[in-house]
Motif scaffolding. Structure first.
Motif, PDB file in Angstrom:
ATOM      1  N   GLU A 110       0.856  -1.190   0.000  1.00  0.00           N
ATOM      2  CA  GLU A 110       0.000   0.000   0.000  1.00  0.00           C
ATOM      3  C   GLU A 110       0.889   1.236   0.000  1.00  0.00           C
ATOM      4  N   PRO A 111       1.320   1.687  -1.177  1.00  0.00           N
ATOM      5  CA  PRO A 111       2.262   2.810  -1.256  1.00  0.00           C
ATOM      6  C   PRO A 111       1.621   4.132  -0.859  1.00  0.00           C
ATOM      7  N   SER A 112       2.416   4.982  -0.196  1.00  0.00           N
ATOM      8  CA  SER A 112       1.925   6.310   0.160  1.00  0.00           C
ATOM      9  C   SER A 112       2.839   7.422  -0.355  1.00  0.00           C
ATOM     10  N   VAL A 113       4.070   7.092  -0.748  1.00  0.00           N
ATOM     11  CA  VAL A 113       5.013   8.109  -1.218  1.00  0.00           C
ATOM     12  C   VAL A 113       5.717   7.644  -2.486  1.00  0.00           C
ATOM     13  N   ALA A 114       6.234   8.634  -3.209  1.00  0.00           N
ATOM     14  CA  ALA A 114       7.130   8.390  -4.341  1.00  0.00           C
ATOM     15  C   ALA A 114       8.335   9.291  -4.113  1.00  0.00           C
ATOM     16  N   ILE A 115       9.522   8.685  -4.095  1.00  0.00           N
ATOM     17  CA  ILE A 115      10.740   9.475  -3.893  1.00  0.00           C
ATOM     18  C   ILE A 115      11.543   9.530  -5.187  1.00  0.00           C
ATOM     19  N   PHE A 116      12.335  10.581  -5.304  1.00  0.00           N
ATOM     20  CA  PHE A 116      13.086  10.867  -6.530  1.00  0.00           C
ATOM     21  C   PHE A 116      12.140  10.974  -7.724  1.00  0.00           C
ATOM     22  N   ALA A 117      10.963  11.562  -7.461  1.00  0.00           N
ATOM     23  CA  ALA A 117       9.931  11.684  -8.499  1.00  0.00           C
ATOM     24  C   ALA A 117      10.399  12.536  -9.679  1.00  0.00           C
ATOM     25  N   ARG A 118      11.405  13.374  -9.459  1.00  0.00           N
ATOM     26  CA  ARG A 118      11.919  14.176 -10.581  1.00  0.00           C
ATOM     27  C   ARG A 118      12.528  13.287 -11.662  1.00  0.00           C
ATOM     28  N   GLU A 119      12.854  12.034 -11.319  1.00  0.00           N
ATOM     29  CA  GLU A 119      13.443  11.095 -12.276  1.00  0.00           C
ATOM     30  C   GLU A 119      12.431  10.073 -12.804  1.00  0.00           C
ATOM     31  N   LYS A 120      11.158  10.243 -12.445  1.00  0.00           N
ATOM     32  CA  LYS A 120      10.114   9.298 -12.865  1.00  0.00           C
ATOM     33  C   LYS A 120       9.944   9.341 -14.382  1.00  0.00           C
ATOM     34  N   PRO A 121       9.993   8.182 -15.033  1.00  0.00           N
ATOM     35  CA  PRO A 121       9.734   8.169 -16.476  1.00  0.00           C
ATOM     36  C   PRO A 121       8.300   8.623 -16.776  1.00  0.00           C
ATOM     37  N   ASP A 122       8.113   9.287 -17.890  1.00  0.00           N
ATOM     38  CA  ASP A 122       6.784   9.775 -18.262  1.00  0.00           C
ATOM     39  C   ASP A 122       5.763   8.656 -18.413  1.00  0.00           C
ATOM     40  N   TRP A 123       6.213   7.451 -18.706  1.00  0.00           N
ATOM     41  CA  TRP A 123       5.289   6.338 -18.933  1.00  0.00           C
ATOM     42  C   TRP A 123       4.792   5.688 -17.646  1.00  0.00           C
ATOM     43  N   VAL A 124       5.238   6.174 -16.487  1.00  0.00           N
ATOM     44  CA  VAL A 124       4.772   5.642 -15.208  1.00  0.00           C
ATOM     45  C   VAL A 124       3.667   6.543 -14.663  1.00  0.00           C
ATOM     46  N   SER A 125       2.512   5.958 -14.351  1.00  0.00           N
ATOM     47  CA  SER A 125       1.401   6.677 -13.724  1.00  0.00           C
ATOM     48  C   SER A 125       1.313   6.259 -12.262  1.00  0.00           C
ATOM     49  N   LEU A 126       1.068   7.227 -11.395  1.00  0.00           N
ATOM     50  CA  LEU A 126       0.956   6.955  -9.961  1.00  0.00           C
ATOM     51  C   LEU A 126      -0.476   7.158  -9.495  1.00  0.00           C
ATOM     52  N   PRO A 127      -0.891   6.398  -8.484  1.00  0.00           N
ATOM     53  CA  PRO A 127      -2.210   6.647  -7.895  1.00  0.00           C
ATOM     54  C   PRO A 127      -2.264   8.072  -7.329  1.00  0.00           C
ATOM     55  N   PRO A 128      -3.415   8.735  -7.387  1.00  0.00           N
ATOM     56  CA  PRO A 128      -3.501  10.133  -6.951  1.00  0.00           C
ATOM     57  C   PRO A 128      -3.196  10.344  -5.468  1.00  0.00           C
ATOM     58  N   GLU A 129      -3.376   9.331  -4.634  1.00  0.00           N
ATOM     59  CA  GLU A 129      -3.132   9.485  -3.198  1.00  0.00           C
ATOM     60  C   GLU A 129      -1.655   9.392  -2.819  1.00  0.00           C
ATOM     61  N   VAL A 130      -0.784   9.050  -3.754  1.00  0.00           N
ATOM     62  CA  VAL A 130       0.642   8.939  -3.471  1.00  0.00           C
ATOM     63  C   VAL A 130       1.271  10.333  -3.446  1.00  0.00           C
ATOM     64  N   ARG A 131       1.932  10.648  -2.337  1.00  0.00           N
ATOM     65  CA  ARG A 131       2.599  11.943  -2.177  1.00  0.00           C
ATOM     66  C   ARG A 131       3.982  11.882  -2.822  1.00  0.00           C
ATOM     67  N   CYS A 132       4.247  12.808  -3.729  1.00  0.00           N
ATOM     68  CA  CYS A 132       5.505  12.802  -4.480  1.00  0.00           C
ATOM     69  C   CYS A 132       6.526  13.778  -3.892  1.00  0.00           C
ATOM     70  N   PHE A 133       7.761  13.318  -3.838  1.00  0.00           N
ATOM     71  CA  PHE A 133       8.889  14.138  -3.399  1.00  0.00           C
ATOM     72  C   PHE A 133       9.919  14.145  -4.519  1.00  0.00           C
ATOM     73  N   ALA A 134      10.403  15.326  -4.874  1.00  0.00           N
ATOM     74  CA  ALA A 134      11.380  15.456  -5.957  1.00  0.00           C
ATOM     75  C   ALA A 134      12.623  14.617  -5.661  1.00  0.00           C
ATOM     76  N   LEU A 135      13.067  14.640  -4.397  1.00  0.00           N
ATOM     77  CA  LEU A 135      14.211  13.832  -3.961  1.00  0.00           C
ATOM     78  C   LEU A 135      13.758  12.971  -2.789  1.00  0.00           C
ATOM     79  N   MET A 136      14.465  13.055  -1.673  1.00  0.00           N
ATOM     80  CA  MET A 136      14.085  12.334  -0.453  1.00  0.00           C
ATOM     81  C   MET A 136      13.347  13.278   0.477  1.00  0.00           C
ATOM     82  N   PRO A 137      12.310  12.833   1.149  1.00  0.00           N
ATOM     83  CA  PRO A 137      11.669  13.709   2.147  1.00  0.00           C
ATOM     84  C   PRO A 137      12.619  13.946   3.314  1.00  0.00           C
TER      85      PRO A 137
END
Length: 138
Positions: A110-137
């Motif tokens: 049950e994921p709640s965060v995405a880290i290093f989101a600045r490097e996420k490939p465009d082809w990856v979609s995340l659930p809307p409830e996942v909190r994104c961090f550009a690097l590490m929180p």
């Protein structure tokens, strides 16, 4: 612990196994370059547990690299099938990550965060409830 959830899993061939008791400390997706390259995918789905709540069996091969903050990142692969299973140094680290793809029951992730989101490939979609961090929180 009575009534605690058990998370079990391991590699593809079953030689390297783990069991975690209780709820994860955190769960999410890592999009850092190292995780993408190590997994051969766009990310690694991970769950963090206290070392005291985990037990391991089997033999792993540690692969080390320098993390963004300068510390050492350690990933553990099965010595037989090469499956990526968990992160950390057994018996030394206070916390470990297990990689959600290695869970026996992947519906427990049950994921709640995405880290290093600045490097996420465009082809990856995340659930809307996942909190994104550009690097590490922090």
């Amino acid at each position: 612990m009575a009534g605690s959830r058990v998370y079990s899993g391991g590699c593809r061939c079953g030689q390297l196994r783990y069991e975690a008791t209780g709820e994860p400390l955190f769960a999410g997706y890592c999009f850092c370059t190292d995780c993408r390259k190590s997994s051969g995918s766009g990310f690694i789905p991970f769950m963090g547990f206290s070392g005291a709540d985990l037990s391991f069996s089997g033999t792993s091969r540690e692969v080390r690299c320098t993390a963004l903050r300068g510390s050492e990142a350690v990933r553990n692969f099965c010595t037989e099938c090469g499956g990526l299973v968990f992160g950390g140094r057994v018996g030394l680290d206070e916390q470990h990550t297990i990689y959600a793809g290695s869970l026996d029951d992947p519906s427990l992730f049950e994921p709640s965060v995405a880290i290093f989101a600045r490097e996420k490939p465009d082809w990856v979609s995340l659930p809307p409830e996942v909190r994104c961090f550009a690097l590490m929180p922090e």
